[in-house]
Design a protein around this motif. Structure first.
Motif, PDB file in Angstrom:
ATOM      1  N   GLU A   1       0.693   8.232   9.674  1.00 17.27           N
ATOM      2  CA  GLU A   1       0.006   7.035  10.169  1.00 17.27           C
ATOM      3  C   GLU A   1      -0.034   5.912   9.121  1.00 17.27           C
ATOM      4  O   GLU A   1       0.018   4.731   9.451  1.00 17.27           O
ATOM      5  N   HIS A   2      -0.114   6.290   7.830  1.00 17.93           N
ATOM      6  CA  HIS A   2      -0.188   5.251   6.795  1.00 17.93           C
ATOM      7  C   HIS A   2       1.074   4.389   6.748  1.00 17.93           C
ATOM      8  O   HIS A   2       1.058   3.305   6.187  1.00 17.93           O
ATOM      9  N   ALA A   3       2.158   4.868   7.336  1.00 23.59           N
ATOM     10  CA  ALA A   3       3.415   4.121   7.315  1.00 23.59           C
ATOM     11  C   ALA A   3       3.412   2.948   8.291  1.00 23.59           C
ATOM     12  O   ALA A   3       4.190   2.008   8.135  1.00 23.59           O
TER      13      ALA A   3
ATOM     14  N   ASN B   1      10.848  12.243  -0.605  1.00 22.50           N
ATOM     15  CA  ASN B   1      10.971  11.720   0.765  1.00 22.50           C
ATOM     16  C   ASN B   1      10.762  10.204   0.792  1.00 22.50           C
ATOM     17  O   ASN B   1      11.492   9.487   1.497  1.00 22.50           O
ATOM     18  N   HIS B   2       9.792   9.719   0.040  1.00 21.46           N
ATOM     19  CA  HIS B   2       9.533   8.271   0.059  1.00 21.46           C
ATOM     20  C   HIS B   2      10.659   7.474  -0.599  1.00 21.46           C
ATOM     21  O   HIS B   2      11.037   6.420  -0.101  1.00 21.46           O
ATOM     22  N   ALA B   3      11.201   7.986  -1.707  1.00 25.47           N
ATOM     23  CA  ALA B   3      12.338   7.292  -2.328  1.00 25.47           C
ATOM     24  C   ALA B   3      13.514   7.223  -1.348  1.00 25.47           C
ATOM     25  O   ALA B   3      14.220   6.209  -1.260  1.00 25.47           O
TER      26      ALA B   3
ATOM     27  N   GLY C   1       4.294  13.517   9.424  1.00 24.58           N
ATOM     28  CA  GLY C   1       5.593  14.109   9.156  1.00 24.58           C
ATOM     29  C   GLY C   1       6.689  13.066   9.059  1.00 24.58           C
ATOM     30  O   GLY C   1       6.428  11.891   8.793  1.00 24.58           O
ATOM     31  N   TRP C   2       7.897  13.532   9.280  1.00 22.70           N
ATOM     32  CA  TRP C   2       9.095  12.733   9.062  1.00 22.70           C
ATOM     33  C   TRP C   2      10.115  13.010  10.160  1.00 22.70           C
ATOM     34  O   TRP C   2      10.248  14.159  10.605  1.00 22.70           O
ATOM     35  N   ALA C   3      10.858  11.979  10.565  1.00 23.28           N
ATOM     36  CA  ALA C   3      12.008  12.162  11.462  1.00 23.28           C
ATOM     37  C   ALA C   3      13.268  11.939  10.632  1.00 23.28           C
ATOM     38  O   ALA C   3      13.309  11.048   9.772  1.00 23.28           O
TER      39      ALA C   3
ATOM     40  N   VAL D   1       0.834  -1.211   0.000  1.00 22.56           N
ATOM     41  CA  VAL D   1       0.000   0.000   0.000  1.00 22.56           C
ATOM     42  C   VAL D   1       0.868   1.260   0.000  1.00 22.56           C
ATOM     43  O   VAL D   1       0.609   2.215  -0.742  1.00 22.56           O
ATOM     44  N   HIS D   2       1.903   1.243   0.830  1.00 20.16           N
ATOM     45  CA  HIS D   2       2.692   2.462   1.028  1.00 20.16           C
ATOM     46  C   HIS D   2       3.498   2.821  -0.223  1.00 20.16           C
ATOM     47  O   HIS D   2       3.537   3.976  -0.649  1.00 20.16           O
ATOM     48  N   HIS D   3       4.130   1.819  -0.825  1.00 24.00           N
ATOM     49  CA  HIS D   3       4.899   2.064  -2.047  1.00 24.00           C
ATOM     50  C   HIS D   3       3.979   2.073  -3.278  1.00 24.00           C
ATOM     51  O   HIS D   3       4.017   3.001  -4.089  1.00 24.00           O
TER      52      HIS D   3
ATOM     53  N   LEU E   1      12.710   8.537   8.600  1.00 20.41           N
ATOM     54  CA  LEU E   1      11.621   7.619   8.924  1.00 20.41           C
ATOM     55  C   LEU E   1      10.301   8.366   8.742  1.00 20.41           C
ATOM     56  O   LEU E   1      10.130   9.481   9.246  1.00 20.41           O
ATOM     57  N   ASP E   2       9.401   7.745   8.012  1.00 19.25           N
ATOM     58  CA  ASP E   2       8.059   8.280   7.771  1.00 19.25           C
ATOM     59  C   ASP E   2       7.220   8.024   9.018  1.00 19.25           C
ATOM     60  O   ASP E   2       7.065   6.875   9.430  1.00 19.25           O
ATOM     61  N   VAL E   3       6.676   9.097   9.621  1.00 16.41           N
ATOM     62  CA  VAL E   3       5.797   8.885  10.779  1.00 16.41           C
ATOM     63  C   VAL E   3       4.342   9.261  10.470  1.00 16.41           C
ATOM     64  O   VAL E   3       3.547   9.453  11.381  1.00 16.41           O
TER      65      VAL E   3
HETATM   66 MN   MN3 Z   1       4.411   7.682   3.556  1.00 18.85          MN
END
Ligand code: MN3
Length: 196
Positions: free
Chosen positions: A162-164, A76-78, A125-127, A26-28, A158-160
């Protein structure tokens, strides 16, 4: 057009049991793919049509709107997929290991600070682990925001959103962050970014 959905750098089930095949599918395959599709649709027929993703993100940074959000989330996802690997995590290896100890005090202190930042990022967001003027720092960004548009050099993320993690951890974001630090961090990628 150079903006495309990159393949995952490992098999879809390779991060199990920490991140499931279902989550990565789902995420990718849906979330990341949708950000890429949206970016491609928004640059079509514009001067940014042949630009790289990094160029698009930087060009939109001063007036962030739908294209910034789609392009930054694509980048960011890549970067996220490469920040993880099967059998990763644990104490840093390579050149960055000494810097972790110098700048955070110890590997445990690094993990505690990253955990606190990632859990403390309110909502989506993202860490990030970044290099900031020669010093390693942990930072967070909201929504699509990315250190790519500032002076800090991103090393890991790291993707924070919720979908992650929701499929695997429901609301337990702390357990997801803990699993990332213990089992998934790709220190080779962080070292390559540090050297690059
Ligand atoms: Mn994501």
């Amino acid at each position: 057009m150079s903006v495309e959905l990159p393949a995952l750098p490992y098999a879809i089930e390779a991060l199990e049991p920490h991140i499931s095949r279902k989550t990565l599918t789902v995420h990718h395959g849906s979330h990341h793919a949708a950000y890429v599709d949206r970016t491609r649709a928004l640059i079509k027929g514009t001067p940014l049509e042949s630009a790289s993703l990094v160029e698009i993100v930087k060009a939109q940074a001063s007036q962030p709107g739908p294209l910034f959000n789609a392009a930054a989330q694509s980048w960011n996802h890549a970067f996220l997929w490469q920040s993880m690997r099967p059998n990763g995590g644990g104490d840093a290896t390579g050149a960055i290991a000494q810097r972790i100890v110098k700048d955070f005090g110890s590997h445990d202190a690094f993990r505690e600070q990253f955990q606190a930042a990632a859990v403390g990022q309110f909502a989506s967001g993202w860490a990030w682990l970044v290099l900031d003027g020669g010093t390693l720092k942990i930072t967070t960004t909201s929504n699509a925001a990315t250190p790519l548009t500032g002076s800090q050099k991103p090393l890991l993320t790291l993707d924070v959103w919720e979908h992650a993690y929701y499929i695997d951890y429901q609301q337990r974001r702390p357990d997801y962050v803990k699993a990332f630090l213990a089992h998934l961090v790709n220190w080779d990628f962080a070292n390559a970014n540090l050297a690059g």
